[in-house]
Design a protein around this motif. Structure first.
Motif, short mmCIF file in Angstrom:
data_model
loop_
_atom_site.label_atom_id
_atom_site.label_comp_id
_atom_site.label_asym_id
_atom_site.label_seq_id
_atom_site.Cartn_x
_atom_site.Cartn_y
_atom_site.Cartn_z
N LYS A 51 -43.38 11.69 42.76
CA LYS A 51 -43.76 10.31 43.68
C LYS A 51 -42.57 10.01 44.05
O LYS A 51 -42.28 10.14 45.45
CB LYS A 51 -44.01 9.19 42.59
N VAL A 52 -41.29 9.82 43.48
CA VAL A 52 -39.96 9.35 43.87
C VAL A 52 -39.43 10.46 45.03
O VAL A 52 -38.94 10.16 45.98
CB VAL A 52 -39.03 9.01 42.76
N SER A 53 -39.58 11.56 44.55
CA SER A 53 -39.12 12.74 45.28
C SER A 53 -39.42 12.78 46.82
O SER A 53 -38.90 13.41 47.58
CB SER A 53 -38.99 14.12 44.60
N LYS A 54 -40.79 12.22 46.89
CA LYS A 54 -41.36 12.37 48.16
C LYS A 54 -40.94 11.34 49.13
O LYS A 54 -41.42 11.11 50.41
CB LYS A 54 -42.99 12.29 48.21
N ASP A 55 -40.32 10.27 48.70
CA ASP A 55 -39.89 9.07 49.50
C ASP A 55 -38.82 9.76 50.46
O ASP A 55 -37.88 10.54 50.20
CB ASP A 55 -39.10 8.11 48.69
N GLU A 56 -38.90 9.12 51.94
CA GLU A 56 -38.12 9.73 53.10
C GLU A 56 -36.54 9.00 52.95
O GLU A 56 -35.83 9.59 53.42
CB GLU A 56 -38.79 9.47 54.24
N ASN A 57 -36.53 7.97 52.35
CA ASN A 57 -35.20 7.32 52.22
C ASN A 57 -34.16 8.07 51.71
O ASN A 57 -34.35 8.46 50.39
CB ASN A 57 -35.60 5.89 51.76
N TRP A 58 -32.97 8.15 52.28
CA TRP A 58 -31.86 9.04 51.49
C TRP A 58 -31.28 8.37 50.33
O TRP A 58 -31.13 8.84 49.36
CB TRP A 58 -30.80 9.40 52.53
N ARG A 59 -31.69 6.98 50.45
CA ARG A 59 -30.91 5.93 49.23
C ARG A 59 -31.69 6.15 48.18
O ARG A 59 -31.24 6.25 47.08
CB ARG A 59 -30.87 4.71 49.78
#
Length: 151
Positions: A24-32
């Motif tokens: 899940k988290v790895s799919k977030d687009e935000n670089w932070r």
């Protein structure tokens, strides 16, 4: 982002927390968020022990998602300052170098930066590794430039 760090702590005793980080988290687009994923992964490895984490490190490095692979490469920087890898720098170099020709420029940049960090202590080992690289491959040449970049 704090939640990602906490998940890293929880993941050592709770496989579903590690799965959430990976799927899940790895799919977030935000670089932070991706930076926090890397820190959470390092925290997971530190808590479990880096040598004890090798199976997970290997699994994450074979994932299809470049953010998962990058979380390992970036999270464990500077690899040779970490227990186990300090005594086994060639293992760290081999694990990182696998992705010198990855399709993801973002990951190749992390690979180059991580290897450049290691070269500050182990320049001969990095030089030996890079001597095997096919610099005719533009992806490998891209990574090579990051390894050899000054500053």
């Amino acid at each position: 982002m704090l939640a990602t760090y906490i998940l890293g702590k929880l993941a050592t005793n709770n496989p579903s927390a590690l799965k959430i980080l990976k799927t899940k988290v790895s799919k977030d687009e935000n670089w932070r968020v991706q930076e926090m994923l890397a820190k959470a992964f390092d925290n997971y490895c530190m808590t479990l022990g880096y040598e004890n984490s090798l199976v997970t490190i290997e699994k994450w490095l074979t994932d299809k998602n470049p953010n998962v692979k990058r979380a390992v490469v970036e999270g464990l920087r500077i690899w040779t300052n970490r227990p186990y890898f300090k005594e086994n720098p060639t293992k760290a170099i081999a694990l990182i170098s696998r992705h010198k020709a990855d399709d993801s420029e973002y990951l190749r940049m992390s690979v180059g930066n991580a290897l450049r960090d290691i070269s500050k202590k182990y320049s001969e080992l990095i030089a030996n590794e890079m001597a095997t690289w096919d610099l005719q491959n533009p992806k490998i040449k891209f990574t090579y430039k990051f390894v050899t970049k000054n500053g």
